[in-house]
Scaffold this active site. Structure first.
Site, PDB file in Angstrom:
ATOM      1  CE  LYS A 192     -16.452  -7.308 -19.142  1.00 25.55           C
ATOM      2  NZ  LYS A 192     -17.653  -7.478 -19.980  1.00 25.55           N
TER       3      LYS A 192
ATOM      4  CB  SER B 254     -23.200 -15.511 -23.608  1.00 21.29           C
ATOM      5  OG  SER B 254     -22.095 -15.028 -24.340  1.00 21.29           O
TER       6      SER B 254
ATOM      7  CG  HIS C 225     -21.839 -14.663  -5.415  1.00 22.08           C
ATOM      8  ND1 HIS C 225     -20.930 -14.835  -4.396  1.00 22.08           N
ATOM      9  CD2 HIS C 225     -21.082 -14.596  -6.554  1.00 22.08           C
ATOM     10  CE1 HIS C 225     -19.699 -14.869  -4.883  1.00 22.08           C
ATOM     11  NE2 HIS C 225     -19.771 -14.716  -6.189  1.00 22.08           N
TER      12      HIS C 225
END
Length: 472
Positions: free
Chosen positions: A108, A364, A66
């Protein structure tokens, strides 16, 4: 292309991090934080089959780091999916994003399921139910966690995900940014389909361009005349092979889980892909030799070997037999830590996955930015650029007395399309990152590009934590 049950990709990744940390002055507490998975969500959900029976499936979404938000990483549908695999892949995403300077943390996800055993309706049901589980726990969202396609999923599944997310969150104006790799009709982006393979092409091209490094390997610079073997002819393997062949290399081997094709004269990738789609494999392909046990093809002679399938394909068992001079890791974790040591001792260059397959997450990122801005790249300026170039050509014609042909005018005045801008951004990212990695490798006097990549990624992640005031 099997996976050894005792093998842990996550442990391997942590091992690479520890190795890189030896070259840096990082507080042990900070290093422990960087390596740890911040959030692990494992859940079970039932699906009802069309015959009335039920099946309970296991899903995962793991957010490794994070230090930057949102976190980013694909969703995998495979019978091989387990917690250790997803942890390892999530960790790789953290270091990959840091390495190519894409501002995401790593994540993931996956469902332990074999997609080939389900029809489209059942896959849609699985995907939507998986998405709803993520929504309930706030493990998805444009500012929180942004999934993408991975092994066993594609644009179709991403469309189901965004539709499900929008149904649960009708008030979120940036809802399209909750997932990338979407179809163009769902605000995807031009160039995303081929992005990872295109990135592999750019990455190997940059390695081949360094004359000093190629001389050590006994190779000339550039793709022309190089022989290539590719493992896996899915999305990444296909586009990698296609662009590399177009650049002048000769693809002499393609391996798949159910057999491979070997042809020293060179393989027509388009023809082989078309045959594969029709026949679900390569058996019976009219040109070249069919290789039943395709894993053996990894040890066949070639200049460049591109594993573009699953992880754990080159191990301590087959690494001594590898004859390639360059291994380009298009897949995630195809070379184990033990195997890499053997390869480096043999003088083989390994271009690491954390760099080489970063094309997908790079594009992305562009798609996510497009969704947040709610406007396509090039839409505002393309016509303006065309008119500016048209006037410039008119000035040149008036000054010289010469006229350009209509074809020349068309080529010179056209403004950049979304795809042009996306591929330009991807190329810039891959070029800059490779030479940064190679520079660190030479400054630290180490053989491994992977270790150099982890050093660079660790420096950037550590700086993020330091700037946040969490660690000194």
């Amino acid at each position: 292309m099997s996976k050894t049950s005792s093998y842990s990709l996550f442990d391997d990744v942590c091992g690479f991090v520890d190795e890189a940390a030896q070259y840096l002055d990082i507080h042990q507490g900070l290093l422990d934080q960087i390596k740890a998975c911040n959030s692990i969500y494992k859940f079970h959900f039932p699906i009802r089959h069309e015959d009335g029976t039920y099946e309970v499936l296991t899903g995962y979404r793991i957010q490794h780091s994070h230090h930057k938000l949102p976190v980013k990483g694909g969703i995998r549908f495979s019978s091989f999916v387990d917690e250790e695999e997803v942890k390892g892949l999530a960790a790789l995403m953290t270091y990959k994003c840091a390495l190519v300077n894409v501002p995401f943390g790593g994540a993931k996800g996956g469902v332990s399921v074999e997609p080939k055993n389900y029809n489209e309706r059942m896959l849609e049901k699985i995907t939507r139910r998986y998405t709803s589980e993520l929504i309930k726990k706030k493990f998805i969202g444009p500012a929180i966690d942004v999934p993408a396609p991975d092994y066993g999923t594609g644009a179709r599944e991403m469309a189901w995900i965004v539709d499900t997310y929008e149904a649960f969150n009708p008030e979120v104006i940036n809802a399209k940014g909750c997932v990338t790799g979407k179809p163009l009709s769902q605000h995807g982006i031009e160039g995303r389909t081929e992005a990872t393979g295109q990135g592999v092409f750019f990455g190997i091209r940059e390695a081949l361009a360094v004359e000093e490094d190629m001389r050590e390997l006994g190779l000339t610079t550039g793709y022309r005349g190089k022989t290539v073997i590719v493992q896996g002819l899915g999305n990444v393997g296909y586009y990698s092979a296609k662009y590399i062949a177009e650049a002048g290399a000769k693809v002499i081997g393609v391996a798949e889980w159910n057999g491979g094709i070997w042809d020293e004269k060179g393989i027509d990738i388009e023809a082989l892909k078309e045959y594969q789609l029709k026949n679900k494999g390569f058996k019976g392909f009219p040109k070249g030799e069919f290789i039943e046990n395709s894993i053996e093809m990894l040890t066949y002679p070639c200049d460049i070997l591109i594993p573009a399938a699953l992880e754990n394909q080159i191990t301590k068992d087959n690494a001594p037999k590898i004859q390639a001079k360059i291994i380009g890791e298009a897949a995630n974790g195809p070379v184990t830590k033990e195997a890499e040591k053997i390869l480096l001792e043999k003088g083989i260059m390994v271009i690491p996955d954390m760099y080489l397959n970063a094309g997908g997450v790079t594009v992305s990122y562009f798609e996510w930015l497009k969704n947040l801005s709610r406007v396509s790249f090039g839409k505002l300026e393309r016509r303006y650029d065309q008119e500016k170039f048209r006037r410039l050509l008119g000035t040149i014609e008036n000054a010289t007395g010469e006229e350009f042909t209509e074809d020349e005018k068309t080529q010179l005045i056209q403004g950049a399309s979304e795809r042009d801008l996306v591929l330009s951004g991807l190329e810039e990212t891959m070029v800059t990152a490779y030479h940064a990695i190679n520079r660190v490798r030479k400054e630290k006097n180490i053989k491994s590009l992977r270790t150099a990549g982890f050093i660079l990624a660790l420096q950037r992640i550590a700086q993020s934590y330091t700037d946040l005031g969490i660690f000194p």
